[in-house]
Enzyme design. Structure first.
Site, PDB file in Angstrom:
ATOM      1  N   HIS A 146      45.194  -2.870 -57.675  1.00 36.54           N
ATOM      2  CA  HIS A 146      44.606  -3.374 -56.725  1.00 36.54           C
ATOM      3  C   HIS A 146      44.559  -2.793 -55.277  1.00 36.54           C
ATOM      4  O   HIS A 146      45.676  -1.820 -54.846  1.00 36.54           O
ATOM      5  CB  HIS A 146      45.333  -4.958 -56.234  1.00 36.54           C
ATOM      6  CG  HIS A 146      43.900  -5.389 -56.063  1.00 36.54           C
ATOM      7  ND1 HIS A 146      43.529  -5.756 -54.194  1.00 36.54           N
ATOM      8  CD2 HIS A 146      43.232  -6.153 -56.028  1.00 36.54           C
ATOM      9  CE1 HIS A 146      42.938  -6.691 -53.836  1.00 36.54           C
ATOM     10  NE2 HIS A 146      42.665  -6.627 -55.533  1.00 36.54           N
TER      11      HIS A 146
ATOM     12  N   ASP B 228      43.344 -10.411 -62.635  1.00 38.71           N
ATOM     13  CA  ASP B 228      42.667 -10.795 -64.035  1.00 38.71           C
ATOM     14  C   ASP B 228      43.709 -10.588 -65.380  1.00 38.71           C
ATOM     15  O   ASP B 228      42.865 -10.974 -65.868  1.00 38.71           O
ATOM     16  CB  ASP B 228      42.343  -9.516 -64.108  1.00 38.71           C
ATOM     17  CG  ASP B 228      40.944 -10.065 -63.381  1.00 38.71           C
ATOM     18  OD1 ASP B 228      39.967 -11.027 -63.049  1.00 38.71           O
ATOM     19  OD2 ASP B 228      39.785  -8.859 -62.459  1.00 38.71           O
TER      20      ASP B 228
END
Ligand code: CMC
Length: 384
Positions: free
Chosen positions: A263, A320
């Site tokens: 991320h 996710d």
């Protein structure tokens, strides 16, 4: 005088573009807040409808404010006949993400006053957009497999209604609660790529329909909202839980990215992924063989990735990674994951648009030109 070398921040890494009181992502501590409330407390105690109110209005609603807001959301569930016709015509041959974008864009058909950019008008439009995007997802998931359209049910919660419109069956309470949590976890996440795309478009005063259509376009890619589907595809390709470690090791040695990890802001465990991991573990006693297998693969892949890249490289699971097996448990086909993400995130895009327009500044960054200048124009017949 010599010109100063421009400082380029590729991908706008580390660049602040505005002030906002909507969402705080603390990438060092792994914390996420919506309007000051932690994601853990909202996932545990709130509902998607209440979180939408919180994001749009900046405070938790009173009972009567929530009742009124919920009523307005339910009232907006029906789709314009033009949008429904469009979906019916295109669903079998169009990628569901592309069709979601096109259908959302078509919602401006309802609005005669698209140039009114006032906060009041945009809040009313946000309610429409949140509600109707969920119905768009329902319509696409039915029509793409030639099933009969299921009309929205005005008596259901937002989460129940999405599941109902997808499956045609009234969902169990456990599934509705889980779907509600999925919607909350995906509702907002500060200036990620899709929210930034939304703001860039809003800043031209193009209107909220154009702004959120830009957002949903940016969401589609596998580096952003498409990662949950890509992560699930990877789990399916692994197939047998005993293949997990070899598969991941091979991917890493080929320098491939493992989807659902890493991320830009979190350099520790994404708090949403932590919540999802716990939910997935708790589903095991109530899962079919497919979900059990996917869960085992997910848990083994996560363990290995965390050992190899977690603390050493700051690459941890993101929201996710565990979403795919959970959506599978909910009976949602993988082609619909990204449209569901768009339906959840619609409120975040709308809240940011409304906030940004309060103090709008057109986005117009610079680029360092490294091409040629003053070339001589050669007529086409003289070129070699
Ligand atoms: N698997 C393996 N290596 C990775 C991964 C990954 N998932 N993510 C980053 N890296 C490596 C990357 O290869 C690079 O290595 P090197 O320096 O040797 O070239 C290094 O880490 C830095 O990568 P980066 O792309 O410069 O870092 P970033 O902070 O810009 O990356 C990211 C953020 C999300 C684009 C990236 O982590 C990624 O591609 N992840 C996979 C896709 C994904 O899961 N996306 C969902 C993001 S969260 C939800 C959302 O926003 O929608």
């Amino acid at each position: 005088m010599e010109q100063e070398e421009p400082k380029i921040s590729e991908g706008l890494k580390g660049v602040y573009i505005t002030k906002s009181s909507i969402c705080k992502v603390d990438g060092e501590k792994g914390k996420l807040y919506f309007r000051g409330y932690s994601i853990e407390s909202l996932a545990k105690n709130s509902t998607y409808e209440e979180v939408c109110y919180l994001l749009l209005y900046g405070k938790l609603p009173t009972r009567s404010e929530l009742d009124d807001f919920t009523y307005k959301l339910r009232e907006e569930r029906d789709l314009p006949k033009e949008t429904l016709r469009l979906i019916k015509k295109l669903a079998e041959k169009t990628d569901p993400n592309d069709l979601t974008r096109t259908a959302i864009s078509s919602l401006s058909v309802l609005d005669k006053e698209t140039t009114d950019n006032s906060k009041e008008a945009n809040i009313q439009r946000s309610i429409k957009l949140i509600s109707k995007t969920a119905s768009i997802v329902g319509a696409i998931s039915r029509y793409r497999t030639r099933k009969r359209y299921v009309k929205p049910d005005m008596n259901m919660t937002h989460a129940q209604n999405i599941l109902y419109m997808i499956s045609g069956k009234r969902p169990l309470d456990k599934a509705s609660k889980l779907m509600d949590t999925m919607l909350i976890l995906h509702a907002e996440h500060s200036t990620n790529a899709s929210t930034f795309a939304t703001l860039v478009t809003a800043s031209t005063l193009a209107g909220i329909y154009s702004a959120v259509t830009a957002g949903v376009s940016a969401l589609k890619g596998p580096l952003h909202g498409g990662a949950d589907e890509a992560a699930l595809e990877m789990m399916k390709e692994i197939g047998d839980p005993n293949n997990t470690e070899k598969f991941i090791e091979d991917e890493l040695s080929k320098k491939e990215r493992v989807m659902g990890f890493g991320h830009r802001v979190y350099k520790t465990y994404d708090p949403r992924a932590r919540i999802l991991k716990e939910y997935l573990e708790n589903l095991q006693n109530d899962s079919n063989d497919e979900v059990k297998k996917l869960t085992q693969i997910a848990m083994r892949a996560e363990k290995l990735m965390v050992e190899k890249l977690g603390a050493s490289h700051g690459i941890w699971p993101n929201v996710d990674f565990f979403a795919g097996p959970i959506y599978t448990w909910l009976g949602i086909p993988h082609e619909i994951f990204d449209p569901i993400f768009a339906a959840s995130r619609m409120v975040g895009w709308c809240a940011h648009t409304i906030e940004y327009l309060d103090n709008n500044v057109l986005f117009r960054p610079l680029e360092e030109y490294i091409g040629k200048e003053d070339l001589e124009y050669i007529p086409i017949n003289n070129r070699v």
